[in-house]
Design a protein around this motif. Structure first.
Motif, PDB file in Angstrom:
ATOM      1  N   ASN A   2       0.814  -1.203   0.000  1.00  0.00           N
ATOM      2  CA  ASN A   2       0.000   0.000   0.000  1.00  0.00           C
ATOM      3  C   ASN A   2       0.856   1.265   0.000  1.00  0.00           C
ATOM      4  O   ASN A   2       2.086   1.220   0.166  1.00  0.00           O
ATOM      5  N   LEU A   3       0.177   2.385  -0.173  1.00  0.00           N
ATOM      6  CA  LEU A   3       0.876   3.647  -0.378  1.00  0.00           C
ATOM      7  C   LEU A   3       1.740   4.031   0.830  1.00  0.00           C
ATOM      8  O   LEU A   3       2.881   4.484   0.680  1.00  0.00           O
ATOM      9  N   ALA A   4       1.173   3.800   2.019  1.00  0.00           N
ATOM     10  CA  ALA A   4       1.904   4.184   3.220  1.00  0.00           C
ATOM     11  C   ALA A   4       3.236   3.449   3.295  1.00  0.00           C
ATOM     12  O   ALA A   4       4.269   4.018   3.649  1.00  0.00           O
ATOM     13  N   ARG A   5       3.194   2.161   2.938  1.00  0.00           N
ATOM     14  CA  ARG A   5       4.418   1.362   2.946  1.00  0.00           C
ATOM     15  C   ARG A   5       5.459   1.924   1.983  1.00  0.00           C
ATOM     16  O   ARG A   5       6.643   2.036   2.309  1.00  0.00           O
ATOM     17  N   ILE A   6       4.977   2.248   0.798  1.00  0.00           N
ATOM     18  CA  ILE A   6       5.890   2.769  -0.217  1.00  0.00           C
ATOM     19  C   ILE A   6       6.519   4.076   0.254  1.00  0.00           C
ATOM     20  O   ILE A   6       7.721   4.284   0.167  1.00  0.00           O
TER      21      ILE A   6
END
Ligand SMILES: Nc1ncnc2c1ncn2[C@@H]1O[C@H](COP(=O)(O)OP(=O)(O)OP(=O)(O)O)[C@@H](O)[C@H]1O
Ligand SMILES: [Mg+2]
Lengths: 282, 254
Positions: A2-6
């Motif tokens: 997900n975006l937060a991880r990226i």
């Protein structure tokens, strides 16, 4: 993913890269110095006096000179710095005057070292008639080191939790007993680190000793605190700029010795810190 | 009342800056009893407790009016020896805050700062007495050189009590001494306090009403800086005079 991880990945990568950018030049410098110095380093270089217009021989007097200056600086600045920091943190009322003193101390650590050098010359060498001497040099370096030592001590003292003082006071201890037994022991590692940092700086500075103690060429050891001495940073400056046909490896070797000296001081700091921890653990 | 008070406050007011934290407190603490101070969070229990050994002196901008009488003397008088006062009125805190040093160091700290005794044998006797007093002697007699921080929490809190009683105080103040302990350890400390009340006047601040009911002979209920009611614990818990006390006891607020 997900975006937060990226985003997290990107942030970590950037942070890691910046660390690398900070570290790399340091390693590069050290590597470069070691590589160029290695041919010139020998016992002879460390234990002999400079010969033939400093183009040969060793740097023994400069090493001894710098060690003298560092030890003398510790002698003056450490007790004075610690005591005034204790006063500022634990005793001084929080009024306008105290605030002024605190701000001045912070600002003093930003003053260029050449200013300390000129001040030292005016006060110690000329006005107090101490001459260009170890004493004048140590006093000048002490004045330069004091702001850093005081700031470090102040922060170390303030980092000791209030509850430590509270127990001691609740058992009927005086303020001084409380500082002595329940605050200083816990602040000591922080004080040490700050001291070593400021002494490392003092050991490597040229400007403050330029007019107060450093000798251009003095191939013997000092006999009293009123003697001049050679010192590593000034010697390095001299052989790098003032002597024609100077073999470059000698400059690098001198720089290497100076770095080792600073490294040793930090090593002592680390060892002392470990020692404290051991003693506390029992 | 049917006792001569060990501590008595007269019109005690305390301000943190302009905030009034204690409002006209008049309380008479019975000797050799356990007195509990109860009340909701922020009502001034700790503040009151810390008046009795003048620990509030350490905080900036604190203003105190009124009197706290201990042994016929107002402890705020100029000529009171603050260090002896704190020796006579010991304090145990919420967290078991032993020094990060040996058990021996913890116990002898007070002896050292007050220069009570020099003789090694006498010091060892005092250590044994205080540790026996808190039921730790058998556990710790071979571990005096061990760092106190590695003891179980309950033993640490006992050690804190021992560190106080080695100074022969008359009064022991405890500010929520069990709030970091598990229920079994809590009961053990309560047993200890019940035993200690034979020799000491004990004041305990607690959030735990069952605890107050279990161990104290007298209780004071505080609310917003005021002492609402002070009476025998039995009466406070069964037949309080003030409706606010009753509300608190029965759990209607707080
Ligand atoms: N140093 C301080 N400065 C300003 N206000 C304070 C200070 N200490 C406490 N207070 C205030 O005084 C009031 C009483 O605080 P106190 O710590 O005595 O309450 P308490 O009854 O012990 O609460 P708790 O049960 O949470 O421990 C609270 O409103 C608190 O915010
Ligand atoms: Mg409290």
């Amino acid at each position: 993913m997900n975006l937060a991880r990226i985003r997290e990945r990107i942030a970590f990568t950037i942070l890691g890269l910046s660390t690398l950018f900070v570290i790399l030049p340091i390693f590069a410098i050290v590597f470069y110095i070691v590589k160029n110095a290695i041919g010139a380093i020998s016992w002879n270089f460390i234990l002999d006096i400079p010969r033939h217009g400093m183009r040969e021989g060793g740097i023994y007097p400069a090493i001894v000179g710098t060690i003298c200056l560092v030890l003398g600086t510790i002698l003056f600045s450490l007790p004075l710095g610690i005591m005034s920091a204790i006063y500022l943190v634990e005793y001084a009322n929080d009024n306008f005057f105290t605030k002024l003193v605190k701000v001045s101390i912070v600002n003093l650590s930003g003053i260029p070292s050449i200013v300390y050098g000129l001040f030292g010359m005016a006060l110690f060498v000329i006005f107090l008639k101490l001459g260009t001497s170890i004493l004048s040099g140590c006093l000048t370096l002490s004045i330069m080191s004091l702001p850093l030592i005081i700031t470090a001590t102040k922060e170390a003292l303030e980092a000791v939790p209030f509850s430590f003082r509270e127990i001691s006071l609740s058992l009927g201890a005086t303020k001084w007993q409380t500082i002595r037994y329940c605050v200083l022991p816990y602040a000591l590692p922080g004080i040490l680190t700050g001291t070593v940092l400021s002494l490392s700086r003092a050991a490597g500075e040229t400007a403050p000793i330029l007019f107060t103690v450093a000798a251009f060429y003095l191939p013997r050891l000092p006999r009293s605190i009123f003697d001049q001495v050679m010192a590593l940073p000034y010697h390095l400056y001299v052989i790098s700029t003032q002597i024609p046909n100077m073999p470059l490896r000698l400059s690098f070797a001198t720089a290497f010795v100076l770095i080792v000296l600073v490294f040793l001081m930090n090593l002592v700091n680390v060892i002392l810190r470990i020692q404290f921890r051991k003693k506390k653990q029992w | 009342m049917e006792f001569f008070p060990k501590i008595e406050t007269r019109n005690l007011n305390l301000y943190y800056g302009s905030f009034s934290a204690l409002k006209n407190i008049n309380i008479k603490i019975p000797p050799k009893e356990i007195t509990a101070i109860i009340g909701p969070s922020g009502c001034g229990k700790s503040t009151l407790l810390r008046c009795f050994n003048r620990m509030n002196d350490l905080i900036e901008n604190v203003k105190i009016t009124g009197e706290v009488i201990i042994d016929n003397k107002n402890i705020f008088d100029k000529n009171v020896n603050l260090l002896n006062l704190r020796r006579n009125v010991g304090m145990v805190f919420q967290r078991p805050n032993v020094f990060d040093a040996s058990v021996y160091y913890n116990l002898t700290f007070g002896i050292k700062i007050h220069r009570l005794m020099r003789n090694k044998n006498k010091i060892n006797d005092a250590i044994q007495m205080s540790l026996e007093g808190v039921g730790l002697w058998n556990d710790l007699k071979d571990k005096l050189k061990k760092n106190a921080r590695y003891l179980p929490l309950e033993q640490q809190q006992r050690l804190c009590i021992a560190r106080v009683i080695i100074l022969n105080p008359k009064i022991i103040l405890l500010d929520e001494p069990c709030s970091t302990l598990d229920p079994i350890a809590t009961l053990k400390i309560e047993e200890l306090l019940k035993k200690l009340k034979e020799d000491y006047t004990i004041i305990i601040v607690t959030h735990n009403m069952q605890q107050a009911a279990r161990i104290s002979g007298w209780s004071g209920f505080m609310l917003l800086g005021e002492l609402i009611e002070f009476n025998r614990t039995k009466i406070i818990f069964t037949n309080p005079t003030d409706s606010r006390t009753e509300d608190y006891i029965t759990g209607r607020f707080g």
